[in-house]
Each structure stands twice: as structure tokens, then as C-alpha cells.
Design a protein around this motif. Sequence first.
Motif, PDB file in Angstrom:
ATOM      1  N   ARG A  35       0.835  -1.199   0.000  1.00 41.36           N
ATOM      2  CA  ARG A  35       0.000   0.000   0.000  1.00 41.36           C
ATOM      3  C   ARG A  35       0.858   1.233   0.000  1.00 41.36           C
ATOM      4  O   ARG A  35       1.937   1.268   0.569  1.00 41.36           O
ATOM      5  CB  ARG A  35      -0.922  -0.028   1.211  1.00 41.36           C
ATOM      6  N   ALA A  62      -9.950   3.842 -10.695  1.00 40.56           N
ATOM      7  CA  ALA A  62     -10.918   4.941 -10.559  1.00 40.56           C
ATOM      8  C   ALA A  62     -11.309   5.476 -11.932  1.00 40.56           C
ATOM      9  O   ALA A  62     -12.491   5.698 -12.218  1.00 40.56           O
ATOM     10  CB  ALA A  62     -10.329   6.050  -9.695  1.00 40.56           C
ATOM     11  N   LEU A  63     -10.307   5.666 -12.795  1.00 43.00           N
ATOM     12  CA  LEU A  63     -10.602   6.146 -14.149  1.00 43.00           C
ATOM     13  C   LEU A  63     -11.442   5.133 -14.915  1.00 43.00           C
ATOM     14  O   LEU A  63     -12.401   5.492 -15.592  1.00 43.00           O
ATOM     15  CB  LEU A  63      -9.296   6.393 -14.899  1.00 43.00           C
ATOM     16  N   ILE A  92     -13.537   2.976 -13.828  1.00 41.28           N
ATOM     17  CA  ILE A  92     -14.928   2.925 -13.373  1.00 41.28           C
ATOM     18  C   ILE A  92     -15.690   4.166 -13.839  1.00 41.28           C
ATOM     19  O   ILE A  92     -16.864   4.100 -14.183  1.00 41.28           O
ATOM     20  CB  ILE A  92     -14.974   2.791 -11.837  1.00 41.28           C
ATOM     21  N   ALA A  93     -15.001   5.315 -13.886  1.00 42.68           N
ATOM     22  CA  ALA A  93     -15.692   6.562 -14.214  1.00 42.68           C
ATOM     23  C   ALA A  93     -15.873   6.767 -15.711  1.00 42.68           C
ATOM     24  O   ALA A  93     -16.604   7.662 -16.116  1.00 42.68           O
ATOM     25  CB  ALA A  93     -14.929   7.742 -13.625  1.00 42.68           C
ATOM     26  N   THR A  94     -15.203   5.962 -16.532  1.00 50.58           N
ATOM     27  CA  THR A  94     -15.287   6.186 -17.975  1.00 50.58           C
ATOM     28  C   THR A  94     -16.468   5.428 -18.559  1.00 50.58           C
ATOM     29  O   THR A  94     -16.543   4.220 -18.415  1.00 50.58           O
ATOM     30  CB  THR A  94     -13.997   5.706 -18.654  1.00 50.58           C
ATOM     31  N   PRO A  95     -17.393   6.130 -19.220  1.00 48.40           N
ATOM     32  CA  PRO A  95     -18.478   5.423 -19.891  1.00 48.40           C
ATOM     33  C   PRO A  95     -17.897   4.593 -21.028  1.00 48.40           C
ATOM     34  O   PRO A  95     -17.096   5.103 -21.813  1.00 48.40           O
ATOM     35  CB  PRO A  95     -19.372   6.529 -20.448  1.00 48.40           C
ATOM     36  N   PHE A 128     -19.115   3.453 -23.753  1.00 47.73           N
ATOM     37  CA  PHE A 128     -19.420   3.842 -25.139  1.00 47.73           C
ATOM     38  C   PHE A 128     -18.540   4.998 -25.589  1.00 47.73           C
ATOM     39  O   PHE A 128     -18.205   5.121 -26.763  1.00 47.73           O
ATOM     40  CB  PHE A 128     -20.901   4.164 -25.323  1.00 47.73           C
ATOM     41  N   TRP A 129     -18.126   5.826 -24.630  1.00 45.15           N
ATOM     42  CA  TRP A 129     -17.206   6.910 -24.989  1.00 45.15           C
ATOM     43  C   TRP A 129     -15.795   6.368 -25.195  1.00 45.15           C
ATOM     44  O   TRP A 129     -15.113   6.733 -26.146  1.00 45.15           O
ATOM     45  CB  TRP A 129     -17.199   7.982 -23.891  1.00 45.15           C
ATOM     46  N   LEU A 187     -15.510   5.004 -28.588  1.00 41.11           N
ATOM     47  CA  LEU A 187     -15.351   6.043 -29.610  1.00 41.11           C
ATOM     48  C   LEU A 187     -13.917   6.547 -29.644  1.00 41.11           C
ATOM     49  O   LEU A 187     -13.317   6.714 -30.715  1.00 41.11           O
ATOM     50  CB  LEU A 187     -16.287   7.212 -29.312  1.00 41.11           C
ATOM     51  N   MET A 188     -13.360   6.809 -28.464  1.00 42.52           N
ATOM     52  CA  MET A 188     -12.010   7.368 -28.404  1.00 42.52           C
ATOM     53  C   MET A 188     -10.984   6.386 -28.961  1.00 42.52           C
ATOM     54  O   MET A 188     -10.057   6.766 -29.667  1.00 42.52           O
ATOM     55  CB  MET A 188     -11.649   7.736 -26.959  1.00 42.52           C
ATOM     56  N   VAL A 215     -11.157   6.514 -32.606  1.00 42.91           N
ATOM     57  CA  VAL A 215     -10.476   7.707 -33.125  1.00 42.91           C
ATOM     58  C   VAL A 215      -8.969   7.482 -33.147  1.00 42.91           C
ATOM     59  O   VAL A 215      -8.289   7.757 -34.136  1.00 42.91           O
ATOM     60  CB  VAL A 215     -10.822   8.945 -32.263  1.00 42.91           C
ATOM     61  N   LEU A 245      -8.649   5.796 -36.726  1.00 47.15           N
ATOM     62  CA  LEU A 245      -8.635   7.022 -37.514  1.00 47.15           C
ATOM     63  C   LEU A 245      -7.232   7.582 -37.613  1.00 47.15           C
ATOM     64  O   LEU A 245      -6.738   7.881 -38.695  1.00 47.15           O
ATOM     65  CB  LEU A 245      -9.560   8.035 -36.837  1.00 47.15           C
ATOM     66  N   ARG A 250      -9.953  -3.123  -7.965  1.00 49.77           N
ATOM     67  CA  ARG A 250     -10.362  -2.463  -6.733  1.00 49.77           C
ATOM     68  C   ARG A 250     -10.718  -3.466  -5.646  1.00 49.77           C
ATOM     69  O   ARG A 250     -10.259  -3.372  -4.513  1.00 49.77           O
ATOM     70  CB  ARG A 250     -11.589  -1.625  -7.050  1.00 49.77           C
TER      71      ARG A 250
END
Lengths: 317, 297
Positions: free
Chosen positions: A128, A141-142, A144-147, A149-150, A153-154, A157, A161, A194
Amino acid sequence: MFGYIVRRLFEGLIVIILISIATFAIMRLMPGDPMDMLLGEGQVRISKEQMEAIRARWGLDEPYYVQYFVWVKNFVTGNLGESLVRQGVPVRDMILEAMPVTATLNIYALLIALGVSIPIGILAGMRRNSPLDYAASVGSALGIATPNFWLALMLIVIFSLMLGWLPPFGLRSAKGYILPVIVLATEQMAIFTRVMRSSTAEVVTQDYVRTARSKGLPERTVITPRRAQFVAAHHHRGRLPHRLPAQRHDHRGNRLRPARHRPPLHRFGVPPGLPGGPVAGGGVGRARRGCQPPDRSGVCSGRPTHSDRVSQWLLLL
Amino acid sequence: MATTAVNLKPQERKTEHRSEWRRAWRRFSANRVAVIGLIVVILLILMAVFAPLIAPYDPITDIFRGQRGVGPSPDHPMGFDHLGRDLFSRIIFGSRVALIVGIFSTLISVIIGVTVGSVAGFFGGWSDRVLSRIIDTLMAFPIIALLIVLAAVLGPSLLTTVVVIGATVWSRYARVVRADIMSLRQRDFVIAARALGVPNSRIIWRHMLPNVLGPVIVLASLGVGSIIILESALSFLGLGVRPPIPSWGGILADGRAFILRYPHIAIFPGIMIVITVLAFNFIGDGLRDALDPREME
């Protein structure tokens, strides 16, 4: 136990029935009559009588509860009806068609998520406040917070792309699986990491782990839970190392030295090079960390860590 | 030293019932990450409240016809969307939808969940069996599918989004509250209250609910984040807030349609969602550490 299983299964059955009723109710609440959907809005001209005939043919003139039971009967026998969108294709075939793809994607995602998150979660929980712990915490944390579907997309890209490495959609080549699997794995990975981290961190403070450590077992042996429990089972809770018999073996037959052969306390923190020797700052990864090097006053700077308390505990002996 | 200690004692006793919360606040404010989360959420709320003052342009009516899909520039830090509207202004106004749905749906679900959970836990028997099955059913339902169908039935709007999400995600609260109330029912103070003839509703309200508030607050603050993601998923699918009103999920959906030509449209709402959800989750984690001393070392 048997009664409990039967009761839980019965409760599960009730839940399934409730779900089926709710699903049916929601379907019938949908705006628009099934007739309108079947015919398209006002495009086909038919008479009232014809409408009624069609209704009767599909059982739509029956009361709702009869419709429900017909629906359940068809469902149980595997008849899910035909698609309104893809005319004439049975819904069952559409589901069966999609199932292998869904299963493949999810199994790969689950394997990756478990394979990454279990070792990282354990390491982060063991160490720890180490850089790895911080990285794992920030990452989960990131995640879990990231949708998702977004995120998808990223990734399209970036990898389709800008870099042009992977196809933006489709599963024609094996490459097409990479992006969906990554997206599916990310969220699970975040949650598993987590959970692993916090449960490891909790277990690490338990008495039997402390006992196993104080006996000088290699850290690898300590963290593998069953081994630690096995080791702890050989001692009463809280039994002190110096009261162990003079010569002991761990479960693998490695010799453990008696505790009084530990190096003197002033050499705490200096690896004494006693192979397999019990604790005392050498060999065992955990006790070495924390308050190191101990300054002359014997006071550690900063917050006491778990290993500090292990050392304090040892000093009391 | 001795005198101060003597002087302090009576005061301490007076504020004893408050000191629990005060200590929790002290633990919370010592947690840097949680405080950052709180600050971010306060800033977001200010942004949502004062959106018309902050946003440089109107998010719906100001359309720059020649600038469709033009990327970020100093005057327009996030560029334009596919219709030529200022993306920065739309993102600012979008925070309103996210916060309204996040907070009010959570409130609705907490109210339903706590009520159902305490009734099931307190009275037990048949009411518990029936309510528990309903809770299980809701938990087993794929929530997003339920939301899609309900939104389609009721027609997409801000109000339906709030109500529909609130009415479907309460099962977690109910479960936690039910378990806690069940264990509290055996405790001496509840038995004593019963023996004194205190009515059930008052036992639940005055004596039990304050004891289950901690976990509910933690769950709620973590729940806001997941509800914001749910809302943007709904808007993303075109079933959330109606299109001209800016919402992050809706902007994301616009971005998806034009992802190959104007990728910048999809980037910014996603970043805002991540920041907002992170902030609420940080607060939730901080509250858990602050309100649940068992986990403290």
C-alpha cells in the motif's frame, strides 16, 4: 443446507416469474398497437373486419392474462416469434446467431480482466502507498468513471482514424476483436482490481498473516491464502515466535530457525543474510519496508505503516 | 493541562450526539482526494447554476452557419458542433442535465429504497418476502434495457429520465437498509423503545434510520456517478433529454454520428462525464472511510 438450497432455488423461480410478468407488461405498455407495427402506419388499407380477423388470428382479442400464458408457453418451447424488422426471420435464430459473438467477446474480455487485475490488485494491496498502488488506484478509478461507449469512440479515433492499425467496426478479421474486447475488459478490470486490492489489504492485517510472516515464511507463501491458513493452523492464534520449538519446518520442509537466533535489534532494517531465518528485517519483503533506515532516536518519520507495527510488535518480544 | 482537561469535559458531553458527525467530517476533510472531489462537484454545481452567465453563446439559438464542425480555436475553446453551435457553451449547459438527473434520481431512489428496505427489514414475514422478491427482480433486470423500454413508453424528456432512473435503481439501497434494520431490530435500545410503547413508525424514523444513514449516504454519493453515466447512455441512444437541449450524452451521440469527420465533438463531453463521475466517486470513497471507522487502521 439442502433446505436452504431448495428455498433459494424456489425464490429464484419466483424472481424469474416476476421478471416475465414485468417484461410482458412493459411490452404491452409500448405505445402503439402491435397491429400498427405489423401493418406500418396507415400504409396498408384494410377494413375493420379484416383488422378483427388478424387480431383474432394472433390472439390479440384475448384478455391480457391469456395472452401472457400463451406468450410464456411459446417462450418455454423456444418459439420467440418472428422479427418485425427482419421480416420472416425467427427471433430465436437471431439470438442464436448473435450469441457466439457475444460469448467470445465476453470470455476474452473476462480472461484479460482477471489476468490483469488479480496480480495487480494483490500487489497493490500488499504494497500500500507504493507507486504501483497509486497507479492501480488511479487506473481503476478512471476505468470505473469512464463510460464504455465513450471509451469505444475514443479508441476508434486513436487506433482506427489516427493510427489506422485496427478496423473501426466489423469482425471480419481477428483484428476486429481487439477494440471491443479492450473496451469490455476495461470496466471489469477496474472493478476487479479495486476489489482485489481492498480485500488483500484487509487480509494482510490479519493475525494469521502476521504469524506466517513472523515465522519468516517467504512472502510468496504468505499471500497464497490457503498456504497461509495452513501455516496458521499449526499455531494457536497469537502464539509468539520465540516459544516455538527450537527447530521447525514449514510445510515444504524448509528449516526454520528459532527466533532467538534473530539478529540483534540494532541491525533492524539491514538485510542480515540469514537464509530462511525468521523475520527481523531480512528476507521478508514486508518487514524490511516502512521505517528504514531507523534513525538514532528510533522514531520513524511519517505515518506509521503496517510494517512499522510489525517491527514494533517484534521489539516487544 | 489538568485544568483544561477538566474544563473541556462538560462541553464534550453536551455535544456528544453531534461529535460523531464532526469526527466524520474531520476524517473526510483529512482525505485530500475526497476534498478535491468535493471542490470539483461544487464548481460543477456553480457552473450549472450560473450557466447563462458563464457560457459565451446560447447553446441552442446561436448558430454559426459557416463554422460547422470547425475545431477548437482561442475564441471557441472546444470548437463547433455539426450544426455550427459553440460546443463550449453546450457543454456548460449540459452540466445542468447531468447534475439534475444525477442528484434528483438519486434522491428518488434513496427515498424509495430506504422506505422499502426499512419496511421489509422491520416487519419481516410476508411483507419482507414480497418486497425482497421485488428487490431481487429489479436487481436481476438488465437496468439499461428496462430504462430503454420505459423511456420509449413514456416518451423521452428530462422529467421521465429523472423519474425512470430513480424508480429503477433503488434496489441497492433497499437491500442495505433492510439488512441493517434487521440487525438493529435485535438491539437493546429498539427492544426498550418497543417496551415503552413507542409506535413502529417512530422507532424506524427516530431510532433506526439515523443508524443506517452512513451506508446509504456512501452508496448514494457513489450512485450519483453511475446515474450520470446511465443518463448519458440514455441520451446517447436518443432516449434521454430531447435533442435541442444540450446534454453530454446527446452531444456524444452527435459526435458519434460525425466521428470520422469531426472527432473533437465526441471528446469533450466524454471528458466532462469522466471528471464528474470521478469527483462523485472520490466523495463517496472519502465518505465511506469517514463514516465507517471499522475500516480505519
